[in-house]
Design a protein around this motif. Structure first.
Motif, short mmCIF file in Angstrom:
data_model
loop_
_atom_site.label_atom_id
_atom_site.label_comp_id
_atom_site.label_asym_id
_atom_site.label_seq_id
_atom_site.Cartn_x
_atom_site.Cartn_y
_atom_site.Cartn_z
N ARG A 290 1.01 -1.16 -0.01
CA ARG A 290 0.06 0.13 0.04
C ARG A 290 0.89 1.20 0.08
NH1 ARG A 290 -4.62 -1.90 4.34
NH2 ARG A 290 -5.63 -3.48 3.27
N LEU B 99 3.81 5.68 -5.55
CA LEU B 99 3.48 5.78 -6.98
C LEU B 99 2.62 6.76 -7.39
CD1 LEU B 99 4.01 2.10 -8.01
CD2 LEU B 99 5.58 4.00 -8.44
N CYS B 100 1.31 6.68 -6.79
CA CYS B 100 0.18 7.59 -7.10
C CYS B 100 0.57 9.16 -7.01
CB CYS B 100 -0.99 7.29 -6.34
SG CYS B 100 -1.84 5.60 -6.80
N LEU C 290 2.20 1.76 -3.51
CA LEU C 290 1.21 2.11 -4.42
C LEU C 290 0.85 3.86 -4.17
CD1 LEU C 290 -0.75 1.58 -6.66
CD2 LEU C 290 -2.36 0.77 -4.74
N ALA C 291 0.94 4.10 -3.03
CA ALA C 291 0.64 5.50 -2.58
C ALA C 291 1.77 6.31 -3.11
CB ALA C 291 0.40 5.53 -1.03
N TRP D 9 2.99 10.20 -9.70
CA TRP D 9 2.33 10.42 -10.86
C TRP D 9 1.50 11.82 -10.69
CZ3 TRP D 9 -2.90 11.07 -11.54
CH2 TRP D 9 -3.37 11.08 -12.83
N PHE D 10 0.94 12.02 -9.72
CA PHE D 10 0.29 13.24 -9.41
C PHE D 10 1.07 14.59 -9.46
CE2 PHE D 10 -3.49 15.64 -8.27
CZ PHE D 10 -2.99 16.88 -7.45
#
Length: 383
Positions: free
Chosen positions: A18, A24-25, A21-22, A28-29
């Motif tokens: 998790r 990476l998000c 993933l956080a 990207w943002f």
């Protein structure tokens, strides 16, 4: 006892996934979605937001036959409450207001490698005071601004090649009446004029704007000078142009005065004939070489001078200003060669029809115009 560590391991592994993933998000943002490098140019930006109100200015090809590009400013209202947009061209930011006034800010938002190829529009709230047209022009033309890109394809100077091409369709006959008063138009019989007669110098893109006297300094002193056409019986001195001094104000005044007092009652042709006789005498080496000296030759001989008005004892007072203005126009037209009467030709004498002087018998009668008869000498000087 063994199942508890396994559950703990699985829970920790899930938490790790998790976190990755956080991260990476978030990456990207921050670096993908919000980065200004996400938009590489106008084409990609239009693809993301194709709405017509997104762009206040755009560049398009002028036409299929031209290499130039045109800067378009749509008439659509500027969107949003800001009512201001920034235009970036060639590394310079131009602020566009709703009333179309513009100003510059020092901020640079275009990469050096892209230079003027990229046109981008961005919203801006903090604005510098707008400048007027003169201030904008001074900035565009200042040494610190490269105005060549903005002014490319526009020129205030005539293209020499274009002028040469247009002059192909320009005939000297088009200049026949340039500068000629309407009262003399019917008598004009020469397309050009003496180069020193600046009153008849056409002022357009087909003609050089150099000083007329430059021609006198060149290798050919006859270039541009008016030489009367000669026929059989004319004398060699007719093949010489008039001295440049005859175009001076003083000489033209003497010629106009002689025309006024000798022929103001005649039609324009008759006045031109008298002027031609006086100028023929200036060319003739047997007479003085200036208009004033010819007109007032022997003026101290009462009633025996060359032109009667100069020695008749009557004060030379000009009372008809309109007739005198016409005499001045005739004087310049004949001096400049715009009017040359072939029937008068190289005549150096004339007399009124109501007298019969003895000297007329030794000369060749040329023509009669109005109340004057004109004569040409046989020997070229005094007969």
């Amino acid at each position: 006892m063994r199942s508890k560590p396994k559950a703990t391991f699985e829970r920790q592994s899930s938490n790790g996934h998790r976190r990755v993933l956080a991260i990476l998000c978030a990456s990207w943002f921050v670096f993908g979605f919000a980065s200004p490098t996400g938009i590489q140019g106008t084409k990609s930006e239009l693809g993301i937001a194709p709405g017509p109100n997104r762009w206040a200015v755009y560049v398009e090809q002028a036409d299929i036959c031209s290499h130039l590009k045109e800067l378009r400013l749509p008439s659509a209202a500027i969107p949003g409450d800001d009512e201001n947009l920034d235009l970036v061209l060639g590394g310079q930011r131009v602020n566009l207001r709703a009333d179309r006034e513009v100003s510059f800010t020092p901020q640079r938002v275009v990469e050096e490698a892209k230079k003027p190829r990229l046109v981008s529009v961005a919203y801006r709230k903090n604005l510098e005071p707008p400048v007027g047209e003169q201030a904008l022009a001074s900035r565009l033309l200042s040494s610190g601004t490269d105005a060549s890109y903005f002014l490319r394809g526009f020129s205030k100077q005539a293209d020499p090649e274009m002028v040469a091409g247009l002059s192909t369709f320009h005939s000297p006959a088009d200049d026949r009446l340039a500068g000629v008063p309407a009262a003399l138009a019917d008598l004009v019989n020469n397309d050009g004029a003496d180069i020193l007669a600046t009153a008849y110098a056409p002022k357009d893109e087909f003609h050089a704007s150099s000083n007329a006297f430059v021609a006198l300094l060149g290798p050919d002193e006859m270039a541009g000078r008016f030489v009367p056409p000669t026929v059989e019986g004319d004398h060699d001195w007719m093949k010489q142009p008039l001295p440049g001094s005859v175009f001076s104000t003083a000489e033209q005044k003497c010629l106009a005065t002689a025309i006024y007092f000798e022929a103001r009652g005649e039609e324009v042709r008759g006045q031109a004939a008298v002027a031609q006789v006086i100028l023929n005498r200036v060319r003739n080496p047997a007479y003085p070489a200036s208009v004033c000296d010819v007109v007032y030759q022997n003026d101290n001989w009462i009633n025996k001078c060359q032109f009667s008005f100069a020695c008749d004892g009557v004060p030379d007072v000009i009372t008809d200003r309109r007739a005198y203005r016409l005499a001045k126009d005739v004087a310049m037209a004949v001096t400049g060669g715009k009017i040359f009467l072939p029937e008068v030709a190289s005549s150096t004498h004339y007399n009124a029809t109501y007298v019969s002087p003895r000297w007329a018998r030794s000369m060749e009668r040329m023509t009669q115009i109005g109340s004057h008869i004109f004569y040409r000498t046989f020997g070229g000087g005094w007969s």
